[in-house]
Design a protein around this motif. Structure first.
Motif, short mmCIF file in Angstrom:
data_model
loop_
_atom_site.label_atom_id
_atom_site.label_comp_id
_atom_site.label_asym_id
_atom_site.label_seq_id
_atom_site.Cartn_x
_atom_site.Cartn_y
_atom_site.Cartn_z
N LYS A 3 26.84 68.94 40.79
CA LYS A 3 26.54 67.89 39.81
C LYS A 3 26.55 66.53 40.51
N LYS A 4 25.52 65.74 40.25
CA LYS A 4 25.39 64.44 40.89
C LYS A 4 26.31 63.42 40.20
N SER A 5 27.01 62.64 41.01
CA SER A 5 27.91 61.62 40.47
C SER A 5 27.11 60.52 39.78
N LYS A 6 27.61 60.04 38.67
CA LYS A 6 26.96 58.95 37.95
C LYS A 6 27.61 57.60 38.26
N LEU A 7 28.51 57.58 39.23
CA LEU A 7 29.17 56.33 39.60
C LEU A 7 28.21 55.46 40.40
N ILE A 8 28.23 54.17 40.12
CA ILE A 8 27.39 53.21 40.83
C ILE A 8 28.30 52.36 41.69
N PRO A 9 28.09 52.32 43.00
CA PRO A 9 28.97 51.53 43.86
C PRO A 9 28.81 50.04 43.62
N TYR A 10 29.92 49.32 43.74
CA TYR A 10 29.94 47.88 43.56
C TYR A 10 31.03 47.30 44.45
N SER A 11 30.71 46.27 45.18
CA SER A 11 31.70 45.61 46.03
C SER A 11 32.35 44.48 45.25
N LEU A 12 33.67 44.41 45.32
CA LEU A 12 34.42 43.40 44.58
C LEU A 12 35.20 42.53 45.54
N LYS A 13 34.90 41.24 45.55
CA LYS A 13 35.61 40.31 46.42
C LYS A 13 36.46 39.40 45.54
N LEU A 14 37.77 39.40 45.81
CA LEU A 14 38.72 38.59 45.06
C LEU A 14 39.58 37.82 46.04
N ASP A 15 40.15 36.72 45.57
CA ASP A 15 41.03 35.97 46.47
C ASP A 15 42.34 36.74 46.66
N GLU A 16 43.07 36.36 47.70
CA GLU A 16 44.27 37.09 48.09
C GLU A 16 45.31 37.10 46.97
N GLU A 17 45.45 36.02 46.25
CA GLU A 17 46.44 35.94 45.17
C GLU A 17 46.16 36.97 44.08
N LEU A 18 44.90 37.13 43.71
CA LEU A 18 44.56 38.11 42.68
C LEU A 18 44.76 39.54 43.18
N TRP A 19 44.39 39.81 44.45
CA TRP A 19 44.66 41.14 45.02
C TRP A 19 46.16 41.43 45.04
N ASN A 20 46.96 40.43 45.39
CA ASN A 20 48.41 40.61 45.39
C ASN A 20 48.93 40.94 44.00
N GLN A 21 48.40 40.25 42.99
CA GLN A 21 48.82 40.51 41.62
C GLN A 21 48.42 41.93 41.19
N ILE A 22 47.19 42.33 41.55
CA ILE A 22 46.73 43.69 41.23
C ILE A 22 47.64 44.72 41.90
#
Length: 86
Positions: A3-22
């Motif tokens: 079965k073929k995946s229906k996911l669409i790739p997307y690159s997400l760039k966030l600042d370091e503070e938001l990545w740290n919070q995540i």
């Protein structure tokens, strides 16, 4: 045939503070909800699903209500300030 995946790739760039919070928030779930932790992808995907649900149930009804209550813009303003009627 697989079965073929229906996911669409997307690159997400966030600042370091938001990545740290995540990372802090997703790691706080280790052993509470997720025994092995939750991946960044799953955490962000869950957050987007929750936000879209919130948007559809809380925000969209208000937008529809406001759109029904207001008059459409006058042609003078709708045409970038150019009065094309004359």
């Amino acid at each position: 045939m697989p079965k073929k995946s229906k996911l669409i790739p997307y690159s997400l760039k966030l600042d370091e503070e938001l990545w740290n919070q995540i990372n802090k928030n997703r790691m706080s779930l280790v052993g509470v909800i997720y025994p092995q932790g939750i991946s960044k992808k799953d955490y962000i995907q869950d957050a987007l699903v929750a936000y879209n649900d919130y948007f559809e149930t809380k925000v969209m009804p208000k937008i529809k209500s406001v759109n029904q209550d207001i008059d459409p813009p006058l042609p003078f303003f709708a045409d970038n300030g150019l009065d094309v009627r004359w």
